[in-house]
Design a protein around this motif. Structure first.
Motif, PDB file in Angstrom:
ATOM      1  N   THR A  39       6.276  34.769  25.781  1.00 24.82           N
ATOM      2  CA  THR A  39       5.117  34.935  24.902  1.00 24.82           C
ATOM      3  C   THR A  39       3.947  35.579  25.635  1.00 24.82           C
ATOM      4  OG1 THR A  39       4.339  32.711  25.442  1.00 24.82           O
ATOM      5  CG2 THR A  39       5.735  32.928  23.507  1.00 24.82           C
ATOM      6  N   ASP A  40       3.011  36.133  24.848  1.00 25.80           N
ATOM      7  CA  ASP A  40       1.752  36.688  25.354  1.00 25.80           C
ATOM      8  C   ASP A  40       0.612  36.136  24.516  1.00 25.80           C
ATOM      9  OD1 ASP A  40       2.742  38.824  27.326  1.00 25.80           O
ATOM     10  OD2 ASP A  40       3.827  39.359  25.496  1.00 25.80           O
ATOM     11  N   LEU A  41      -0.566  36.039  25.126  1.00 28.46           N
ATOM     12  CA  LEU A  41      -1.741  35.589  24.394  1.00 28.46           C
ATOM     13  C   LEU A  41      -1.975  36.470  23.179  1.00 28.46           C
ATOM     14  CD1 LEU A  41      -4.393  34.724  27.148  1.00 28.46           C
ATOM     15  CD2 LEU A  41      -3.345  33.132  25.531  1.00 28.46           C
ATOM     16  N   PHE A  42      -2.263  35.851  22.063  1.00 33.21           N
ATOM     17  CA  PHE A  42      -2.671  36.484  20.803  1.00 33.21           C
ATOM     18  C   PHE A  42      -1.550  37.210  20.049  1.00 33.21           C
ATOM     19  CE2 PHE A  42      -6.523  36.658  23.565  1.00 33.21           C
ATOM     20  CZ  PHE A  42      -7.210  35.629  22.933  1.00 33.21           C
ATOM     21  N   ILE A  43      -0.513  37.670  20.733  1.00 31.26           N
ATOM     22  CA  ILE A  43       0.538  38.417  20.022  1.00 31.26           C
ATOM     23  C   ILE A  43       1.883  37.698  20.038  1.00 31.26           C
ATOM     24  CG2 ILE A  43      -0.589  40.629  20.395  1.00 31.26           C
ATOM     25  CD1 ILE A  43       1.451  41.201  22.595  1.00 31.26           C
ATOM     26  N   GLY A  44       1.964  36.544  20.707  1.00 34.88           N
ATOM     27  CA  GLY A  44       3.200  35.763  20.693  1.00 34.88           C
ATOM     28  C   GLY A  44       4.367  36.510  21.290  1.00 34.88           C
ATOM     29  N   ASN A  45       5.451  36.624  20.529  1.00 31.80           N
ATOM     30  CA  ASN A  45       6.673  37.293  21.001  1.00 31.80           C
ATOM     31  C   ASN A  45       6.754  38.751  20.577  1.00 31.80           C
ATOM     32  OD1 ASN A  45       8.216  34.237  20.057  1.00 31.80           O
ATOM     33  ND2 ASN A  45       7.750  34.833  22.168  1.00 31.80           N
ATOM     34  N   CYS A  46       5.695  39.286  19.989  1.00 31.46           N
ATOM     35  CA  CYS A  46       5.767  40.634  19.413  1.00 31.46           C
ATOM     36  C   CYS A  46       6.058  41.703  20.455  1.00 31.46           C
ATOM     37  CB  CYS A  46       4.484  40.948  18.651  1.00 31.46           C
ATOM     38  SG  CYS A  46       4.327  39.998  17.118  1.00 31.46           S
ATOM     39  N   ARG A  47       5.490  41.561  21.668  1.00 29.72           N
ATOM     40  CA  ARG A  47       5.756  42.563  22.705  1.00 29.72           C
ATOM     41  C   ARG A  47       7.227  42.551  23.092  1.00 29.72           C
ATOM     42  NH1 ARG A  47       5.195  43.069  28.492  1.00 29.72           N
ATOM     43  NH2 ARG A  47       4.669  40.854  28.655  1.00 29.72           N
ATOM     44  N   TYR A  48       7.814  41.361  23.106  1.00 28.39           N
ATOM     45  CA  TYR A  48       9.234  41.225  23.424  1.00 28.39           C
ATOM     46  C   TYR A  48      10.081  41.969  22.394  1.00 28.39           C
ATOM     47  CZ  TYR A  48      13.776  38.883  24.022  1.00 28.39           C
ATOM     48  OH  TYR A  48      15.120  38.614  24.191  1.00 28.39           O
ATOM     49  N   PHE A  49       9.759  41.753  21.107  1.00 24.37           N
ATOM     50  CA  PHE A  49      10.528  42.422  20.045  1.00 24.37           C
ATOM     51  C   PHE A  49      10.273  43.932  20.048  1.00 24.37           C
ATOM     52  CE2 PHE A  49       9.969  38.128  17.837  1.00 24.37           C
ATOM     53  CZ  PHE A  49      11.205  37.675  18.267  1.00 24.37           C
ATOM     54  N   PHE A  72      19.240  31.253  23.631  1.00 23.28           N
ATOM     55  CA  PHE A  72      18.398  30.052  23.632  1.00 23.28           C
ATOM     56  C   PHE A  72      18.976  28.881  22.833  1.00 23.28           C
ATOM     57  CE2 PHE A  72      15.364  33.623  24.187  1.00 23.28           C
ATOM     58  CZ  PHE A  72      14.915  33.303  25.466  1.00 23.28           C
ATOM     59  N   GLY A  73      20.148  29.062  22.247  1.00 24.20           N
ATOM     60  CA  GLY A  73      20.761  27.980  21.494  1.00 24.20           C
ATOM     61  C   GLY A  73      20.569  28.141  20.001  1.00 24.20           C
ATOM     62  N   SER A  74      21.214  27.274  19.226  1.00 24.97           N
ATOM     63  CA  SER A  74      21.214  27.414  17.765  1.00 24.97           C
ATOM     64  C   SER A  74      19.855  27.143  17.129  1.00 24.97           C
ATOM     65  CB  SER A  74      22.253  26.470  17.149  1.00 24.97           C
ATOM     66  OG  SER A  74      21.928  25.119  17.437  1.00 24.97           O
ATOM     67  N   THR A  75      18.956  26.471  17.861  1.00 23.27           N
ATOM     68  CA  THR A  75      17.614  26.214  17.339  1.00 23.27           C
ATOM     69  C   THR A  75      16.592  26.511  18.436  1.00 23.27           C
ATOM     70  OG1 THR A  75      18.475  24.451  15.906  1.00 23.27           O
ATOM     71  CG2 THR A  75      16.102  24.506  16.265  1.00 23.27           C
ATOM     72  N   PHE A  76      15.689  27.455  18.166  1.00 21.48           N
ATOM     73  CA  PHE A  76      14.690  27.844  19.163  1.00 21.48           C
ATOM     74  C   PHE A  76      13.360  28.125  18.468  1.00 21.48           C
ATOM     75  CE2 PHE A  76      16.852  31.718  17.854  1.00 21.48           C
ATOM     76  CZ  PHE A  76      15.813  32.622  17.656  1.00 21.48           C
ATOM     77  N   GLY A  77      12.321  28.409  19.259  1.00 24.87           N
ATOM     78  CA  GLY A  77      10.991  28.658  18.700  1.00 24.87           C
ATOM     79  C   GLY A  77      10.572  30.101  18.873  1.00 24.87           C
ATOM     80  N   SER A  78       9.861  30.640  17.887  1.00 24.53           N
ATOM     81  CA  SER A  78       9.430  32.032  17.915  1.00 24.53           C
ATOM     82  C   SER A  78       7.992  32.148  17.415  1.00 24.53           C
ATOM     83  CB  SER A  78      10.363  32.883  17.049  1.00 24.53           C
ATOM     84  OG  SER A  78       9.923  34.223  16.978  1.00 24.53           O
ATOM     85  N   TYR A  79       7.183  32.942  18.108  1.00 25.35           N
ATOM     86  CA  TYR A  79       5.792  33.191  17.714  1.00 25.35           C
ATOM     87  C   TYR A  79       5.671  34.602  17.146  1.00 25.35           C
ATOM     88  CZ  TYR A  79       4.300  29.090  20.457  1.00 25.35           C
ATOM     89  OH  TYR A  79       4.098  27.828  20.942  1.00 25.35           O
ATOM     90  N   ILE A  80       5.237  34.703  15.899  1.00 23.58           N
ATOM     91  CA  ILE A  80       4.962  35.997  15.272  1.00 23.58           C
ATOM     92  C   ILE A  80       3.453  36.037  15.017  1.00 23.58           C
ATOM     93  CG2 ILE A  80       5.487  37.586  13.391  1.00 23.58           C
ATOM     94  CD1 ILE A  80       7.894  36.882  15.123  1.00 23.58           C
ATOM     95  N   GLY A  81       2.719  36.621  15.960  1.00 26.92           N
ATOM     96  CA  GLY A  81       1.262  36.613  15.843  1.00 26.92           C
ATOM     97  C   GLY A  81       0.736  35.194  15.848  1.00 26.92           C
TER      98      GLY A  81
END
Length: 536
Positions: A39-49, A72-81
């Motif tokens: 993750t990154d501040l303010f943009i979550g995982n968007c840079r990764y995607f 990461f397994g069948s259940t994981f967490g994702s930040y979109i903004g």
């Protein structure tokens, strides 16, 4: 001087406070015991995607979730903004969220760009409490009447002229350019004609004339409904207030033209009904207005005009784009698998012959037909809708026995990762319609088959989509052999707002016109009797 210093200190304090809030927000995933991409501040995982899209191309987007599950397994967490989502392919958790704990997950996932007019109060997005005091449950009860068997039989009667027009156009086009054509564009025009007739009561004939506002604006809308094509779309993910600039995007301007037309049509229809003018074959607008009148008679508040428009728009775009994509995917898959196409043609020919009307009763016969298997497998292989199978928690709860879900957190069942999983389907990346013969997994309550979602908020128009898909495909397969175009052997798709579409908004195949049984018999007679073609 002191005043300016105080303002600077105030602004700096806000920035520091915002940074600390963001740091705390990004710790939520760890607090819930979940893993996920960096993750990154303010943009979550968007840079990764975004990095994946740059390195592998936008056509890699449908595969990202499946790869994250593997990592990461069948259940994981994702930040979109500013949104945090729990992503899961675990069938037990999917059933828990979408069925057994549905009361805690009534609202759909919160994609900022869709949380404004005209999508906010449409059935695709509206929450348990709508803007005008009418939530999803009441709207669903109004919309559901449109898709009863009795209503669909009446709407199916409106299909026949459009089907005839499509076959005429395809016959003309298959005789030029060696039969090569953008079948996706043809199906888009066809489904636009059908939904315009069934939803608006209008005969616009896009299949023969593409210079139509509904058709051109709808194509513009879907062609530009992508993260990478709209700055406002991107900004709205990180700064939600930018969603109100939706109308100034390329897709928003096209959307506004259709919305204005829908609004005017609804106003006109309301005046007609007030004057006692009722259509013999009611369309979607008539049915919504009739249900609204019943609400008033029962002492309930009437649906606001914007709510009626929003839901007419939701049905319009859903009925147009998703079915045209599914038909295009089916055509490509049948071209790639001629043995499947031959089996399907045999069944269609034995059911309807060369010229019988493709009627509602036979096209929607028992769900153990081969055509039904092709329908189910096409939607498993290339699901047109990818992002509506997500819910937002409205009451804190526990899922999976240990994962705490705070209010406002989304839980998403990634359609591709679920239906392309080897744990759920044998050889999932192979097109095998037979897997759905006498298989009950393709239902509204299956946690492993999700093209129409799952649970009480599954797609309300699923049966209509099935009816349209089967009717059109039966007509096309009866008249044409579909072959691969040598310049387009491989199909690449991309994911937009909530849809998976052919890359470039085109899908080319080659059509070859079939000879009817009578023509083959006549030709055989000529050969057997030694008569020249010119003599015949």
């Amino acid at each position: 001087m002191i005043g300016a210093l105080l303002v600077a200190v105030f602004i700096l304090s806000l920035i520091i406070n915002r940074i600390f809030d963001e740091i705390k927000f990004l710790k939520l995933r760890e607090e819930l015991g979940l893993r996920g991409p960096p993750t990154d501040l303010f943009i979550g995982n968007c840079r990764y995607f975004y990095k994946i899209a740059i390195e592998r191309g936008i056509e890699a987007s449908p595969y990202i979730c499946a790869e994250l599950v593997h990592k990461f397994g069948s259940t994981f967490g994702s930040y979109i903004g500013r949104e945090f989502e729990i992503v899961t392919t675990d069938p037990a958790i999917i059933k828990e969220v979408f069925i057994s704990q549905f009361r805690n997950f009534v609202d759909r996932r919160r994609l900022s760009i869709n949380r404004t007019y005209p999508t906010l109060d449409g059935l695709l997005q509206v929450g348990h409490k709508g803007t005008y005091g009418v939530g999803w449950k009441e709207i669903r009860s109004v919309i559901s009447v449109i898709f009863t068997s009795a209503s669909m039989k009446k709407m199916h009667l409106m299909f026949h002229d459009q089907i005839d027009n499509l076959i005429d156009v395809l016959r003309n086009k298959c005789r030029i350019n060696n039969g090569k054509m953008d079948i996706y564009g043809e199906y888009q025009a066809m489904t636009m004609d059908m939904i315009a007739r069934c939803a608006l009561g209008q005969n616009i004939s896009c299949i023969k004339d593409r210079n139509n506002d509904y058709y051109s604006c709808a194509r513009t809308f879907f062609a530009n409904l992508y993260f990478e094509k709209s700055l406002i779309f991107r900004l709205a993910i990180f700064i939600p207030i930018f969603r109100h600039l939706r109308q100034f995007t390329n897709f928003g301007r096209a959307e506004k033209i259709i919305i204005n037309k829908l609004s005017a049509s609804i106003r006109e229809r309301e005046r007609d009904r007030a004057d006692g003018i009722i259509r013999k074959l009611p369309d979607v607008i008539d049915l919504i207005l009739a249900e609204n009148e019943k609400r008033v008679e029962n002492g309930k508040i009437p649906l606001h005009h914007d709510v009626v428009v929003s839901n007419a728009w939701a049905l319009f775009i859903a009925g147009y784009e998703t079915t045209s994509s599914a038909l295009a995917y089916a055509s490509y898959l049948l071209a790639k698998h001629p043995e499947v196409q031959a089996t399907l043609h045999e069944e269609i020919h034995s059911t309807f012959g060369d010229a019988d009307t493709i009627d509602y009763e036979r096209v929607m016969r028992l769900p153990n037909s081969f055509q039904h298997a092709v329908f189910c497998e096409t939607l498993r292989f290339y699901p047109p809708v990818t992002s509506l199978t997500g819910r937002t928690c409205i009451k804190e709860t526990i899922i999976g026995g240990k994962i705490r879900v705070p209010v406002g957190v989304g839980v998403v069942a990634p359609v591709h990762a679920v239906m392309w999983s080897e744990e759920n389907f044998v050889r999932p990346r192979e097109f095998i319609p037979e897997r759905f013969l006498n298989d009950k997994r393709a239902s509204a309550w299956s946690a492993t088959y999700l093209p129409f979602g799952i649970g009480p908020r599954n797609c309300v128009g699923a049966r209509f989509a099935e009816m349209e898909f089967k009717t059109v495909l039966a007509a096309v397969i009866r008249c044409f052999v579909i072959e691969l175009d040598l310049d387009h052997i491989e199909l690449h798709t991309v994911m937009g707002n909530v849809l998976q579409s052919p890359k470039g908004n085109q899908l080319f195949v080659r059509l070859v016109e079939r000879r009817t049984g009578a023509e083959e018999e006549w030709e055989s007679l000529g050969a057997d009797s030694g008569i020249d073609d010119c003599e015949i």
